[in-house]
Scaffold this motif. Structure first.
Motif, PDB file in Angstrom:
ATOM      1  N   GLN A  13      32.614  20.095 -87.807  1.00  0.00           N
ATOM      2  CA  GLN A  13      33.803  20.780 -88.316  1.00  0.00           C
ATOM      3  C   GLN A  13      34.975  20.417 -87.402  1.00  0.00           C
ATOM      4  O   GLN A  13      34.834  20.436 -86.189  1.00  0.00           O
ATOM      5  CB  GLN A  13      33.595  22.297 -88.277  1.00  0.00           C
ATOM      6  CG  GLN A  13      32.361  22.791 -88.992  1.00  0.00           C
ATOM      7  CD  GLN A  13      32.520  22.854 -90.501  1.00  0.00           C
ATOM      8  OE1 GLN A  13      33.561  22.585 -91.065  1.00  0.00           O
ATOM      9  NE2 GLN A  13      31.431  23.209 -91.173  1.00  0.00           N
ATOM     10  N   ASP A  14      36.110  20.078 -87.989  1.00  0.00           N
ATOM     11  CA  ASP A  14      37.294  19.808 -87.181  1.00  0.00           C
ATOM     12  C   ASP A  14      37.820  21.119 -86.607  1.00  0.00           C
ATOM     13  O   ASP A  14      37.759  22.154 -87.259  1.00  0.00           O
ATOM     14  CB  ASP A  14      38.383  19.125 -88.016  1.00  0.00           C
ATOM     15  CG  ASP A  14      38.254  17.609 -88.005  1.00  0.00           C
ATOM     16  OD1 ASP A  14      37.150  17.105 -87.772  1.00  0.00           O
ATOM     17  OD2 ASP A  14      39.276  16.934 -88.240  1.00  0.00           O
ATOM     18  N   LYS A  62      43.428  24.056 -95.252  1.00  0.00           N
ATOM     19  CA  LYS A  62      42.563  22.886 -95.189  1.00  0.00           C
ATOM     20  C   LYS A  62      41.284  23.152 -94.408  1.00  0.00           C
ATOM     21  O   LYS A  62      41.294  23.847 -93.408  1.00  0.00           O
ATOM     22  CB  LYS A  62      43.299  21.717 -94.523  1.00  0.00           C
ATOM     23  CG  LYS A  62      44.538  21.285 -95.272  1.00  0.00           C
ATOM     24  CD  LYS A  62      45.305  20.243 -94.502  1.00  0.00           C
ATOM     25  CE  LYS A  62      46.567  19.882 -95.276  1.00  0.00           C
ATOM     26  NZ  LYS A  62      47.379  18.916 -94.552  1.00  0.00           N
ATOM     27  N   ALA A  63      40.192  22.555 -94.898  1.00  0.00           N
ATOM     28  CA  ALA A  63      38.915  22.515 -94.175  1.00  0.00           C
ATOM     29  C   ALA A  63      38.560  21.044 -93.996  1.00  0.00           C
ATOM     30  O   ALA A  63      38.602  20.276 -94.956  1.00  0.00           O
ATOM     31  CB  ALA A  63      37.830  23.233 -94.963  1.00  0.00           C
ATOM     32  N   ARG A  64      38.227  20.656 -92.770  1.00  0.00           N
ATOM     33  CA  ARG A  64      37.909  19.246 -92.492  1.00  0.00           C
ATOM     34  C   ARG A  64      36.567  19.144 -91.779  1.00  0.00           C
ATOM     35  O   ARG A  64      36.264  19.928 -90.891  1.00  0.00           O
ATOM     36  CB  ARG A  64      39.011  18.622 -91.617  1.00  0.00           C
ATOM     37  CG  ARG A  64      40.325  18.469 -92.371  1.00  0.00           C
ATOM     38  CD  ARG A  64      41.482  18.115 -91.462  1.00  0.00           C
ATOM     39  NE  ARG A  64      41.327  16.857 -90.758  1.00  0.00           N
ATOM     40  CZ  ARG A  64      41.960  15.723 -91.089  1.00  0.00           C
ATOM     41  NH1 ARG A  64      42.780  15.684 -92.095  1.00  0.00           N
ATOM     42  NH2 ARG A  64      41.776  14.638 -90.378  1.00  0.00           N
ATOM     43  N   ILE A  65      35.800  18.131 -92.196  1.00  0.00           N
ATOM     44  CA  ILE A  65      34.522  17.843 -91.545  1.00  0.00           C
ATOM     45  C   ILE A  65      34.456  16.335 -91.341  1.00  0.00           C
ATOM     46  O   ILE A  65      34.868  15.558 -92.211  1.00  0.00           O
ATOM     47  CB  ILE A  65      33.330  18.390 -92.369  1.00  0.00           C
ATOM     48  CG1 ILE A  65      32.042  18.358 -91.547  1.00  0.00           C
ATOM     49  CG2 ILE A  65      33.195  17.684 -93.712  1.00  0.00           C
ATOM     50  CD1 ILE A  65      30.913  19.182 -92.148  1.00  0.00           C
ATOM     51  N   SER A  66      33.980  15.903 -90.157  1.00  0.00           N
ATOM     52  CA  SER A  66      33.989  14.480 -89.839  1.00  0.00           C
ATOM     53  C   SER A  66      32.612  13.963 -89.465  1.00  0.00           C
ATOM     54  O   SER A  66      31.788  14.674 -88.900  1.00  0.00           O
ATOM     55  CB  SER A  66      34.999  14.178 -88.725  1.00  0.00           C
ATOM     56  OG  SER A  66      34.883  15.088 -87.684  1.00  0.00           O
ATOM     57  N   SER A  67      32.405  12.704 -89.785  1.00  0.00           N
ATOM     58  CA  SER A  67      31.130  12.037 -89.533  1.00  0.00           C
ATOM     59  C   SER A  67      30.940  11.792 -88.043  1.00  0.00           C
ATOM     60  O   SER A  67      31.895  11.865 -87.269  1.00  0.00           O
ATOM     61  CB  SER A  67      31.096  10.685 -90.264  1.00  0.00           C
ATOM     62  OG  SER A  67      31.956   9.750 -89.622  1.00  0.00           O
TER      63      SER A  67
END
Length: 173
Positions: A13-14, A62-67
């Motif tokens: 999760q960012d 905004k919701a951000r998720i990164s690899s």
């Protein structure tokens, strides 16, 4: 490959966003929010990640998720803009579900370790009440490590949501 059946598989999760993607099943979801099943198992007990608009997540948040970080030092993952390496493209393949009259947006970025972001895909509005497959080509100059970022933006409908499942990088990466 991540099917979210057990955890987030290294996706993070960012910290600089407004809220988080949540791991869930359709069997625990409230009526009329999200897909009837996950994509992997095609049953209500299968897992996926999900965001929805609500009183707590008003439109535009905004919701951000990164690899995990993918290394450009891997000789097989070096690509130039649109170039095919060894007969295959370096891809991320995923399934998404965006359904609702006032759905927000799903934006996918490729982010370098220097935090430069390039938009790979921008989807806004109702995309249908079913899982859809998308394959995106990863590109760059081959010098910087990078991540793929999924950003969900809340829409106006309290029952509208965005779901992701089966995020897979091609073997070259």
């Amino acid at each position: 490959h991540c099917n979210f059946e057990f955890d987030l598989c290294g996706w993070k999760q960012d910290e600089n966003d407004d809220f988080d993607w949540h791991l869930r099943t359709s069997s625990t979801a409230k009526l009329d929010t999200g897909p009837a099943t996950d994509h992997t198992l095609q049953e209500p007990s299968g897992h996926y990640i999900f965001i929805k608009s609500s009183f707590f997540h008003p439109p535009g948040q905004k919701a951000r998720i990164s690899s995990p970080v993918l290394s450009r030092r891997n000789k097989n993952c070096k690509v130039c803009e649109g170039v095919v390496v060894a007969g295959t493209k370096n891809l991320i393949i995923f399934y998404y579900h965006m359904y609702g009259a006032h759905i927000g947006s799903l934006i996918i970025y490729q982010r370098t370790t220097w935090k430069n972001e390039k938009i790979l895909l921008n989807l806004t509005g109702n995309q249908g009440n079913f899982w859809q497959r998308k394959a995106l080509t990863l590109s760059g100059d081959g010098n910087e490590d990078f991540q793929v970022v999924f950003e969900g933006i809340a829409g106006k409908g309290p029952k509208d949501g965005i779901a992701l499942d089966d995020l897979t990088f091609s073997r070259e990466c």
